[in-house]
Design a protein around this motif. Structure first.
Motif, PDB file in Angstrom:
ATOM      1  N   GLN A 260       0.827  -1.208   0.000  1.00 29.72           N
ATOM      2  CA  GLN A 260       0.000   0.000   0.000  1.00 29.72           C
ATOM      3  C   GLN A 260       0.873   1.275   0.000  1.00 29.72           C
ATOM      4  N   GLN A 261       1.965   1.213  -0.762  1.00 27.56           N
ATOM      5  CA  GLN A 261       2.859   2.358  -0.935  1.00 27.56           C
ATOM      6  C   GLN A 261       3.123   2.542  -2.423  1.00 27.56           C
ATOM      7  N   PRO A 262       3.332   3.808  -2.845  1.00 33.00           N
ATOM      8  CA  PRO A 262       3.561   4.036  -4.264  1.00 33.00           C
ATOM      9  C   PRO A 262       4.938   3.547  -4.673  1.00 33.00           C
ATOM     10  N   GLY A 263       4.994   3.095  -5.911  1.00 33.09           N
ATOM     11  CA  GLY A 263       6.257   2.642  -6.441  1.00 33.09           C
ATOM     12  C   GLY A 263       6.142   2.334  -7.910  1.00 33.09           C
ATOM     13  N   MET A 264       7.158   1.694  -8.446  1.00 40.07           N
ATOM     14  CA  MET A 264       7.224   1.335  -9.855  1.00 40.07           C
ATOM     15  C   MET A 264       7.820  -0.058  -9.944  1.00 40.07           C
ATOM     16  N   THR A 265       7.508  -0.731 -11.042  1.00 37.69           N
ATOM     17  CA  THR A 265       8.025  -2.088 -11.229  1.00 37.69           C
ATOM     18  C   THR A 265       8.893  -2.122 -12.472  1.00 37.69           C
TER      19      THR A 265
ATOM     20  N   LEU B 180       8.914   4.276  -4.130  1.00 35.66           N
ATOM     21  CA  LEU B 180       9.370   5.661  -4.282  1.00 35.66           C
ATOM     22  C   LEU B 180      10.098   6.141  -3.032  1.00 35.66           C
ATOM     23  N   GLY B 181       9.683   5.651  -1.868  1.00 34.91           N
ATOM     24  CA  GLY B 181      10.375   6.032  -0.639  1.00 34.91           C
ATOM     25  C   GLY B 181      11.817   5.564  -0.627  1.00 34.91           C
ATOM     26  N   ASP B 182      12.035   4.300  -1.151  1.00 29.40           N
ATOM     27  CA  ASP B 182      13.414   3.800  -1.211  1.00 29.40           C
ATOM     28  C   ASP B 182      14.244   4.614  -2.206  1.00 29.40           C
ATOM     29  N   LEU B 183      13.597   4.966  -3.327  1.00 28.70           N
ATOM     30  CA  LEU B 183      14.327   5.787  -4.306  1.00 28.70           C
ATOM     31  C   LEU B 183      14.667   7.164  -3.738  1.00 28.70           C
ATOM     32  N   ALA B 184      13.762   7.722  -2.923  1.00 29.79           N
ATOM     33  CA  ALA B 184      14.042   9.016  -2.296  1.00 29.79           C
ATOM     34  C   ALA B 184      15.223   8.914  -1.332  1.00 29.79           C
ATOM     35  N   GLN B 185      15.272   7.813  -0.568  1.00 31.03           N
ATOM     36  CA  GLN B 185      16.415   7.614   0.331  1.00 31.03           C
ATOM     37  C   GLN B 185      17.705   7.478  -0.459  1.00 31.03           C
ATOM     38  N   LEU B 186      17.615   6.767  -1.627  1.00 38.52           N
ATOM     39  CA  LEU B 186      18.785   6.644  -2.487  1.00 38.52           C
ATOM     40  C   LEU B 186      19.236   8.012  -2.985  1.00 38.52           C
ATOM     41  N   ALA B 187      18.258   8.848  -3.369  1.00 35.45           N
ATOM     42  CA  ALA B 187      18.601  10.199  -3.844  1.00 35.45           C
ATOM     43  C   ALA B 187      19.281  11.017  -2.752  1.00 35.45           C
ATOM     44  N   LYS B 188      18.818  10.851  -1.500  1.00 33.92           N
ATOM     45  CA  LYS B 188      19.436  11.597  -0.411  1.00 33.92           C
ATOM     46  C   LYS B 188      20.868  11.149  -0.180  1.00 33.92           C
ATOM     47  N   ARG B 189      21.109   9.793  -0.341  1.00 36.44           N
ATOM     48  CA  ARG B 189      22.466   9.303  -0.143  1.00 36.44           C
ATOM     49  C   ARG B 189      23.398   9.753  -1.274  1.00 36.44           C
TER      50      ARG B 189
ATOM     51  N   ARG C  47      10.164  13.346 -15.838  1.00 41.06           N
ATOM     52  CA  ARG C  47       9.360  13.294 -14.631  1.00 41.06           C
ATOM     53  C   ARG C  47      10.225  12.816 -13.481  1.00 41.06           C
ATOM     54  N   LEU C  48       9.898  13.311 -12.305  1.00 35.98           N
ATOM     55  CA  LEU C  48      10.679  12.975 -11.124  1.00 35.98           C
ATOM     56  C   LEU C  48      10.332  11.581 -10.649  1.00 35.98           C
ATOM     57  N   VAL C  49      11.349  10.738 -10.590  1.00 36.69           N
ATOM     58  CA  VAL C  49      11.182   9.404 -10.018  1.00 36.69           C
ATOM     59  C   VAL C  49      11.567   9.430  -8.544  1.00 36.69           C
ATOM     60  N   ALA C  50      12.570  10.221  -8.220  1.00 37.69           N
ATOM     61  CA  ALA C  50      13.015  10.352  -6.832  1.00 37.69           C
ATOM     62  C   ALA C  50      13.565  11.767  -6.637  1.00 37.69           C
TER      63      ALA C  50
END
Length: 572
Positions: free
Chosen positions: A66-71, A90-99, A116-119
């Motif tokens: 129940q979280q947004p993402g992509m496959t 998308l949350g994991d990708l955002a964390q990757l972007a922060k790192r 378009r913004l993926v992260a």
């Protein structure tokens, strides 16, 4: 693309791993009902089989989490119906972007092939409702993000360096980069990053600033120490220079001595003091102004002179020869020294230059060597001052039982030659000309007329109206052929003046001038009438008495027709 038809039985197992890829202990395997999930019904499955390459789905909400993402999906070779899919939150990708961001204040965004913004490492939400009001969500475009730094970094990649760009925004410098997320091209994403220059060089600049401040502090302390040491060393040198400047300008007042730790300074101070004393002794024999002018104008002491109008002052002591016969030479020297000291002070107070001492006489001049536009007035003031000093000094002499030294003065203004006369190794600054002789004769005429200060008509004409004169006579002195009018300098007119003559003197002088005019016009009887009135008021006025005597003589024996009123003197 329509989903693929389902069929057969399947077993679904869920395994959980941490971020390092290690199985999470205790989580185990979770089994599900065979018909609860069929990947073949998913769009990512059908798209991978249809395109026969790696694909990425649009963003959607995972049913399981129940979280947004992509496959990301890709068909398996040699298996027609096999597809491998990887869900990316998308949350994991955002964390990757922060790192992946550079520095503390850097930004990183991952964009797809449609910009378009993926992260996004920022706080802004990258999801929005689908356009047209359709249910679901979609990614925001890069241009829709409210962050100008990220947009400039993406826009300026078409520079000399396509991968990077430098820009300034709001007074801060930034570096922007844009590069593919995968070198193999598996995913058509790009990483857009923004780095703040201060995050990398801020510490270096701070260290440099601290080093600079430390260097400045060291320099300031060094300058202070050098200044203190320099002042300590240079202070006596400055005082010696000041002493030398004073000596150069003939200001020979003694300077307070000072201590110095340097032996050379102490010796130089002693030498300067001896030089000051020697020069002070030397200047007692020559006019100080003459030497000062030679030094100021950097002139050589040479024989020669220039023609200049000067006012000459000549003094003499009445009966000095008789006085020397009554007292000892030591007494004469002592009293004469006191007399000359006081008289010189009175004369030089008005910038007169004392030319020489001739026995008991003083010869002074004004307007040489230094120019003085008021030389006539200053000479008159010097004569009045010295005359008053002489009277005060004689009162002291009389009280002490010493012989008085009544002084007579002669004033004359003339063009004379002033300069150095003598030999090259022995010169005297003086003046030459007939005017010098006339000043001496005027001084001598005081004895004949019973006056104290006699002045020529030239002095009377050039003096300011503040000084009060009265006519004494018209004379033809011995050795001259031109009659001159002589005047007695009585004082000053102003009531607040130092030498105010008084109202009675002014009144009597006016009556005397009228009598003198009668005398010149041969009205001797009228002249005697006025003169007798003046004698009755002041019997001691020798000038009035002498004129009255001359008028009575001319009444008895009138003068010849060519008479001009002049008195011919047969003595100097």
């Amino acid at each position: 693309m329509p989903p693929v038809a389902t069929g057969g039985s399947r077993t679904i197992a869920w395994r959980y791993f941490d971020h390092a890829g290690n199985p999470i202990s205790g989580a185990g395997v979770v089994a599900a009902e065979p018909e609860s999930y069929d990947p073949r019904t998913r769009l990512w499955y059908a798209k991978a089989l249809a395109e026969r390459k790696a694909t990425i789905s649009d963003v959607y909400v995972f049913a399981s989490l129940q979280q947004p993402g992509m496959t990301v999906s890709r068909p398996v070779r040699h298996f027609d119906e096999a597809v491998v899919g990887i869900d990316l939150l998308l949350g994991d990708l955002a964390q990757l972007a922060k790192r992946l961001r550079s520095g503390k204040n850097g930004l990183v965004a991952i964009v797809d092939d449609k910009s378009r913004l993926v992260a996004f490492s920022g706080k802004e939400n990258i999801l929005k409702d689908k356009s047209g009001g359709a249910a679901g969500i979609e990614l925001k475009a890069l241009a829709e993000i409210d962050d100008r730094r990220l947009q400039l970094s993406a826009e300026r990649r078409d520079t000399a360096d396509p991968a990077g760009a430098a820009f300034t925004l709001d007074g801060h410098d930034y570096l922007g980069f844009r590069r593919p997320a995968s070198s193999s091209g598996l995913v058509p994403w790009q990483i857009v990053s923004v780095a703040v220059v201060d995050d990398f060089i801020g510490g270096l600049m701070a260290a440099l600033y601290r080093s600079l401040m430390l260097a400045v502090g060291i320099v300031l302390v060094s300058v202070f120490i050098v200044a203190v040491m320099g002042g300590w060393i240079s202070r006596p040198v400055v005082r010696l220079r000041h002493m030398a400047d004073q000596i150069t300008t003939l200001n020979l007042s003694r300077i307070e001595s000072f201590d110095s730790p340097f032996d050379e300074i102490r010796r130089l101070q002693a030498s300067m003091d001896r030089m000051r004393g020697a020069l002070d002794k030397f200047l007692r024999f020559v006019p100080r102004d003459v030497v000062r002018e030679l030094i100021r104008d950097d002139k050589a002491a040479e024989v020669g002179g220039v023609r200049r109008e000067v006012t000459l002052l000549r003094t003499d002591v009445e009966g000095f020869t008789t006085m020397t016969e009554r007292i000892t030479p030591e007494q004469i020297m002592s009293q004469a020294s006191e007399y000359f000291e006081c008289m010189s002070f009175g004369i030089q107070a008005k910038l007169d230059t004392i030319d020489k001492f001739i026995g008991d006489a003083i010869m002074a001049m004004c307007n040489a060597p230094s120019l003085d536009p008021l030389h006539v007035d200053n000479a008159c003031r010097a004569a009045l001052t010295a005359h008053q000093i002489s009277k005060d000094l004689n009162a002291e002499f009389a009280a002490a039982g010493k012989p008085v030294m009544r002084t007579r003065f002669g004033l004359h203004t003339a063009d004379v030659l002033v300069g150095n006369i003598g030999a090259r190794d022995r010169m005297q600054y003086t003046c030459l000309g007939s005017g010098v002789n006339l000043a001496a004769r005027l001084e001598g005429l005081n004895k004949f007329y019973g006056t104290s200060v006699l002045a020529s008509g030239m002095v009377r004409r050039k003096a300011s109206p503040d000084y009060f004169f009265r006519r004494v006579d018209i004379v033809e002195a011995k050795g001259t052929t031109i009659p001159i009018t002589i005047f007695e300098l009585l004082g000053e007119r102003g009531e607040n003046a130092a030498f105010y003559v008084g109202a009675d003197t002014l009144r009597r002088a006016v009556k005397y001038e009228q009598a003198f005019d009668f005398y010149l016009h041969r009205d001797f009887t009228d002249a005697v009438t006025l003169l007798d009135e003046l004698i009755a008021e002041n019997p001691s006025d020798a000038v009035v008495a002498l004129l009255a005597e001359k008028c009575r003589g001319y009444i008895a024996e009138p003068p010849p027709s060519g008479w001009n009123g002049a008195t011919q003197l047969d003595r100097k």
